[in-house]
Design a protein around this motif. Structure first.
Motif, PDB file in Angstrom:
ATOM      1  N   UNK A 244       0.810  -1.225   0.000  1.00 16.08           N
ATOM      2  CA  UNK A 244       0.000   0.000   0.000  1.00 16.08           C
ATOM      3  C   UNK A 244       0.840   1.271   0.000  1.00 16.08           C
ATOM      4  N   UNK A 245       2.167   1.098   0.104  1.00 15.36           N
ATOM      5  CA  UNK A 245       3.093   2.215  -0.048  1.00 15.36           C
ATOM      6  C   UNK A 245       2.967   3.267   1.062  1.00 15.36           C
ATOM      7  N   UNK A 246       2.603   2.829   2.264  1.00 12.56           N
ATOM      8  CA  UNK A 246       2.702   3.719   3.421  1.00 12.56           C
ATOM      9  C   UNK A 246       4.129   3.690   3.952  1.00 12.56           C
ATOM     10  N   UNK A 247       4.415   4.503   4.955  1.00 12.33           N
ATOM     11  CA  UNK A 247       5.764   4.537   5.515  1.00 12.33           C
ATOM     12  C   UNK A 247       6.063   3.238   6.258  1.00 12.33           C
ATOM     13  N   UNK A 248       7.341   2.963   6.448  1.00 13.13           N
ATOM     14  CA  UNK A 248       7.748   1.748   7.154  1.00 13.13           C
ATOM     15  C   UNK A 248       7.215   1.757   8.580  1.00 13.13           C
ATOM     16  N   UNK A 249       7.293   2.909   9.248  1.00 14.13           N
ATOM     17  CA  UNK A 249       6.794   3.007  10.619  1.00 14.13           C
ATOM     18  C   UNK A 249       5.309   2.732  10.708  1.00 14.13           C
TER      19      UNK A 249
ATOM     20  N   UNK B 260      -4.370  -2.263  18.804  1.00 10.68           N
ATOM     21  CA  UNK B 260      -5.240  -1.233  18.223  1.00 10.68           C
ATOM     22  C   UNK B 260      -4.446  -0.127  17.585  1.00 10.68           C
ATOM     23  N   UNK B 261      -4.109   0.915  18.338  1.00  6.20           N
ATOM     24  CA  UNK B 261      -3.356   2.015  17.737  1.00  6.20           C
ATOM     25  C   UNK B 261      -1.884   1.671  17.557  1.00  6.20           C
ATOM     26  N   UNK B 262      -1.303   2.209  16.487  1.00  2.00           N
ATOM     27  CA  UNK B 262       0.123   2.070  16.261  1.00  2.00           C
ATOM     28  C   UNK B 262       0.774   3.433  16.318  1.00  2.00           C
ATOM     29  N   UNK B 263       1.646   3.706  15.346  1.00  2.00           N
ATOM     30  CA  UNK B 263       2.313   5.001  15.263  1.00  2.00           C
ATOM     31  C   UNK B 263       2.107   5.573  13.861  1.00  2.00           C
ATOM     32  N   UNK B 264       2.410   6.850  13.739  1.00  5.70           N
ATOM     33  CA  UNK B 264       2.309   7.594  12.476  1.00  5.70           C
ATOM     34  C   UNK B 264       0.886   7.563  11.932  1.00  5.70           C
ATOM     35  N   UNK B 265       0.658   7.013  10.718  1.00  7.66           N
ATOM     36  CA  UNK B 265      -0.664   7.085  10.091  1.00  7.66           C
ATOM     37  C   UNK B 265      -1.692   6.140  10.705  1.00  7.66           C
TER      38      UNK B 265
END
Length: 482
Positions: free
Chosen positions: A415-420, A434-439
């Motif tokens: 999907x070409x999102x950032x690695x993080x 549930x929640x992660x980081x960045x997007x």
């Protein structure tokens, strides 16, 4: 392969799901949400029709189940629950796309809390309740509930294999000689703690529906918020209450049983519990020291740090602040907590503290044997020798854990999102956080991922909640051989 027994078991699970939709439908009636009422009625009708068809086909199935069939029952039951459980979302129009609705309900049943919704407060009350209740039902396990309420005086392989396949942790212990009684005790403790949590929330001025939904998310360590900012807009009292109960639900429920038996010394000597408490305390102290400049008072800093640590280590996922804005050191601690998770035998997810202890002790033993090849050293837990089978299963679990994590990360990266973003998305879903980081941070959601990624992340959530092997068993060639 006893296909009729598997079908009969799936019918029993579906019937329980249909019964649990009744309160959600009644809440919708109370709020005049007739479109939502119709959605639940249609879903319950579909479940009833399916259960009748299964009963007519499989009612004469012998009640015999081996370990392999127990794995199949567990894996299929959670998938079937999700396939039907998401229908009210779609039929009510709250989540129109089926893939999104499937992702949402899988996140609910697996107590992950990852969501594709950007405005939770627009949901109908009945759907909001059902969404949160899925956490509570999945927290202790719907199969454990079935074992607790089903009639029968004798334990069979049917009982043991199901409880072993669904219970979180490297090994399943009996609280009593009978597994059915063990399941009943677990659910009694679970219900009692949930009711106490609701009472404390009501004392803080919460609306009754908000208190119930929040307690469901806390008890199941799920984290579906009823507000767009999760728990951030509630009072400090509510936040502290939720912090404490998230921590409590991350403890092995056998400890509560021992407390009821007044075996306090056994609880205080429990290695996993002491390690769990130490991890939480150290993480809070380090994060408070690292973010003390970001908030106006020490109390506010401590409140956000303790809430976030309790939420992440128990894999609940509630938020009071955007921890994605914290310094890298604090976010590194959060990622460590994501992987470790809570205690075995709790409603929390992750690798589990007990497995971490076994891995560290195995590492220490191997180093000792390299230095002293003739020395034989046993690994002990709470004074008892850990069997080699448990250690082998722990190593196999770690190998499967890393393999699935890497494979899912590669697929989601399409999907070409950032690695993080991609790594923490997989990490949070696989560990049921549930929640992660960045997007995919606390203020974001998973809606931007493609259908393929949502299906992969849904599979990760199921694998993480069911300790990997019941899901892998469905794809193993040997599972379906005679």
């Amino acid at each position: 392969m006893n296909y009729k027994m598997i079908g009969r078991f799936l019918g029993q699970i579906l019937s329980i799901e249909g019964l649990f939709m009744i309160p959600a439908a009644l809440i919708s009636v109370g709020y005049g949400e007739w479109n939502t009422v119709l959605a639940f009625l249609i879903t319950m009708g579909a479940i009833t029709g399916t259960c009748l068809l299964i009963f007519l086909t499989c009612h004469k199935a012998p009640k015999i189940l081996n370990a392999r069939e127990g794995m199949i029952c567990v894996g299929f039951s959670w998938i079937v629950l999700s396939l039907f459980g998401c229908l009210p979302f779609v039929l009510s129009g709250d989540i129109p796309r089926y893939i999104d609705a499937f992702f949402e309900i899988v996140s609910g049943f697996t107590t992950t809390g990852a969501s594709i919704l950007s405005n939770v407060e627009d949901l109908s009350k009945g759907v909001l309740y059902w969404r949160s209740f899925s956490h509570w039902l999945g927290g202790m396990g719907v199969l454990v509930f079935l074992l607790a309420v089903s009639p029968g005086d004798k334990d069979t392989g049917f009982t043991m294999h199901l409880l072993r396949a669904e219970s979180p942790g490297p090994e399943v212990g009996k609280l009593t000689p009978r597994m059915r009684k063990t399941a009943s005790i677990l659910y009694i403790i679970y219900i009692a703690l949930t009711i106490i949590n609701i009472i404390f929330l009501l004392c803080g001025g919460m609306h009754w529906l908000e208190a119930i939904c929040t307690a469901f998310g806390t008890a199941g360590t799920g984290g579906f918020g009823i507000k767009n900012d999760s728990i951030g807009s509630f009072s400090p009292y509510i936040q502290y209450v939720t912090t404490v109960f998230m921590f409590l639900f991350g403890i092995n429920f056998s400890c509560y049983y021992l407390l009821l038996l007044r075996q306090f010394r056994s609880v205080f000597r429990d290695e996993e519990l002491r390690t769990y408490i130490a991890i939480v305390v150290v993480a809070i102290v380090l994060i408070v020291l690292n973010i003390r400049h970001m908030y106006s008072t020490l109390e506010e800093t401590f409140r956000h740090a303790s809430f976030t640590v309790s939420s992440i280590v128990t894999t609940t996922g509630y938020c009071t602040t955007d921890f994605d804005q914290w310094p890298a050191f604090s976010k590194s601690i959060i990622m460590f907590l994501m992987m470790v998770g809570a205690c075995a035998g709790s409603t929390g997810g992750g690798l589990k503290v007990s497995r971490l202890l076994y891995l560290l002790k195995s590492l220490g033993r191997n180093i000792t044997q390299v230095l002293n090849p003739r020395r034989v050293k046993a690994i002990r837990n709470n004074g008892s020798v850990v069997s080699q089978q448990v250690l082998d299963n722990t190593n196999a679990y770690l190998a499967a854990y890393v393999s699935i994590l890497v494979f899912s990360f590669v697929i989601v990266s399409l999907d070409n999102n950032t690695i993080g973003t991609n790594f923490t998305a997989v990490l949070s879903c696989f560990n049921n956080i549930g929640p992660g980081l960045e997007a995919v941070g606390p203020t974001c959601n998973f809606a931007h991922y493609s259908n393929l990624s949502k299906l992969v992340l849904s599979a990760d959530m199921l694998a993480g909640r069911l300790e990997i092997f019941p899901i892998l068993a469905l794809f193993a060639r040997g599972t379906w051989k005679h």
